[in-house]
Design a protein around this motif. Structure first.
Motif, PDB file in Angstrom:
ATOM      1  N   GLU A 126       0.850  -1.202   0.000  1.00 33.36           N
ATOM      2  CA  GLU A 126       0.000   0.000   0.000  1.00 33.36           C
ATOM      3  C   GLU A 126       0.883   1.249   0.000  1.00 33.36           C
ATOM      4  N   ARG A 127       1.863   1.260   0.893  1.00 34.62           N
ATOM      5  CA  ARG A 127       2.765   2.413   1.031  1.00 34.62           C
ATOM      6  C   ARG A 127       3.509   2.678  -0.270  1.00 34.62           C
ATOM      7  N   SER A 128       4.036   1.630  -0.856  1.00 40.15           N
ATOM      8  CA  SER A 128       4.844   1.784  -2.055  1.00 40.15           C
ATOM      9  C   SER A 128       4.023   2.283  -3.239  1.00 40.15           C
ATOM     10  N   TRP A 129       2.908   1.630  -3.519  1.00 43.74           N
ATOM     11  CA  TRP A 129       2.135   2.000  -4.706  1.00 43.74           C
ATOM     12  C   TRP A 129       1.424   3.335  -4.554  1.00 43.74           C
ATOM     13  N   PHE A 130       0.794   3.571  -3.418  1.00 47.27           N
ATOM     14  CA  PHE A 130       0.012   4.799  -3.310  1.00 47.27           C
ATOM     15  C   PHE A 130       0.850   6.003  -2.872  1.00 47.27           C
ATOM     16  N   ARG A 131       1.664   5.856  -1.854  1.00 50.53           N
ATOM     17  CA  ARG A 131       2.427   7.010  -1.378  1.00 50.53           C
ATOM     18  C   ARG A 131       3.644   7.288  -2.250  1.00 50.53           C
ATOM     19  N   ARG A 132       4.438   6.258  -2.507  1.00 51.93           N
ATOM     20  CA  ARG A 132       5.682   6.474  -3.249  1.00 51.93           C
ATOM     21  C   ARG A 132       5.412   6.695  -4.742  1.00 51.93           C
ATOM     22  N   GLN A 180       8.839   9.971  -2.803  1.00 55.70           N
ATOM     23  CA  GLN A 180       9.992   9.106  -3.058  1.00 55.70           C
ATOM     24  C   GLN A 180      10.933   8.948  -1.868  1.00 55.70           C
ATOM     25  N   ASP A 181      10.947   9.892  -0.958  1.00 54.95           N
ATOM     26  CA  ASP A 181      11.907   9.858   0.137  1.00 54.95           C
ATOM     27  C   ASP A 181      11.456   9.044   1.352  1.00 54.95           C
ATOM     28  N   ILE A 182      10.238   8.515   1.344  1.00 58.44           N
ATOM     29  CA  ILE A 182       9.828   7.740   2.515  1.00 58.44           C
ATOM     30  C   ILE A 182      10.328   6.304   2.380  1.00 58.44           C
ATOM     31  N   PRO A 183      10.842   5.754   3.468  1.00 58.67           N
ATOM     32  CA  PRO A 183      11.334   4.366   3.424  1.00 58.67           C
ATOM     33  C   PRO A 183      10.179   3.386   3.545  1.00 58.67           C
ATOM     34  N   LEU A 184      10.483   2.126   3.336  1.00 59.27           N
ATOM     35  CA  LEU A 184       9.505   1.095   3.656  1.00 59.27           C
ATOM     36  C   LEU A 184       9.361   1.056   5.173  1.00 59.27           C
ATOM     37  N   VAL A 185       8.342   0.403   5.660  1.00 63.46           N
ATOM     38  CA  VAL A 185       8.096   0.343   7.094  1.00 63.46           C
ATOM     39  C   VAL A 185       9.080  -0.607   7.774  1.00 63.46           C
ATOM     40  N   TRP A 186       9.332  -1.778   7.183  1.00 65.53           N
ATOM     41  CA  TRP A 186      10.146  -2.799   7.833  1.00 65.53           C
ATOM     42  C   TRP A 186      11.468  -3.093   7.137  1.00 65.53           C
ATOM     43  N   SER A 187      11.880  -2.239   6.227  1.00 65.13           N
ATOM     44  CA  SER A 187      13.163  -2.449   5.563  1.00 65.13           C
ATOM     45  C   SER A 187      13.748  -1.112   5.114  1.00 65.13           C
ATOM     46  N   ASP A 188      15.007  -0.903   5.432  1.00 68.92           N
ATOM     47  CA  ASP A 188      15.684   0.322   5.011  1.00 68.92           C
ATOM     48  C   ASP A 188      16.259   0.216   3.601  1.00 68.92           C
ATOM     49  N   ASN A 189      16.322  -1.012   3.050  1.00 66.58           N
ATOM     50  CA  ASN A 189      16.925  -1.193   1.725  1.00 66.58           C
ATOM     51  C   ASN A 189      15.934  -1.740   0.695  1.00 66.58           C
ATOM     52  N   PHE A 190      14.663  -1.435   0.868  1.00 71.90           N
ATOM     53  CA  PHE A 190      13.600  -1.801  -0.064  1.00 71.90           C
ATOM     54  C   PHE A 190      13.488  -3.302  -0.298  1.00 71.90           C
TER      55      PHE A 190
END
Length: 169
Positions: free
Chosen positions: A64-70, A76-86
């Motif tokens: 959800e975060r990746s498709w809608f927010r990013r 583009q600058d927000i990280p994933l919730v549970w991973s710093d390296n996508f």
């Protein structure tokens, strides 16, 4: 807690149909997880897989975060919730994860996604999916999300049945 799932309409405009089907699948995932303990939600499907219901919830928060927010909203600058390296796979491993934290993150991302989709003037909105390097429409993103949930809800069916025998939710 009593959860309800609203069936999508059989006749409606395209946007209402897409919203309704996506929400139906979101509600289905939540129903698959209803009334289970944290340990049950973290139960792995079968070794060596770390797949669990809670892992699916965490993964869908990332999706959800990746498709809608990013992608759609261009954050583009927000990280994933549970991973710093996508690493989208990281969310699947819910070993030791908090159910309340995972559901709070997922619900927050669903609300962000709803606001972003509702603010878009048209399903024809075209955005750049930078990670893979192609353009997509909001329509495509919504269809993709329905596909993601439907596929993972199939996994959730088997996981839930393995935990307590419940099927058909």
């Amino acid at each position: 807690m009593t959860l309800e799932r609203t069936s999508p309409p059989t006749i409606a405009d395209e946007r209402t149909m897409l919203r309704s089907h996506l929400d139906f699948h979101r509600q289905t995932l939540e129903l698959k997880c209803a009334d289970l303990t944290g340990d049950e939600l973290r139960a792995h499907s079968m070794p060596p897989s770390t797949l669990s219901l809670l892992g699916l919830v965490r993964h869908m928060a990332e999706v959800e975060r990746s498709w809608f927010r990013r992608v759609v909203n261009g954050e583009q600058d927000i990280p994933l919730v549970w991973s710093d390296n996508f690493d989208f796979q990281a969310a699947y491993d819910a070993t030791g994860a908090s159910a309340s934290e995972a559901f709070a993150a997922w619900r927050a991302e669903v609300e962000h996604a709803r606001r972003i989709e509702q603010a878009a003037e048209s399903l024809d909105l075209v955005v750049r999916e930078r990670r893979r390097g192609f353009n997509v429409s909001l329509r495509w993103v919504m269809l993709h999300m329905i596909h993601e949930y439907a596929r993972h809800n199939g996994h959730a069916d088997f996981l839930r049945e393995g935990i307590d025998g419940v099927t058909g939710v």
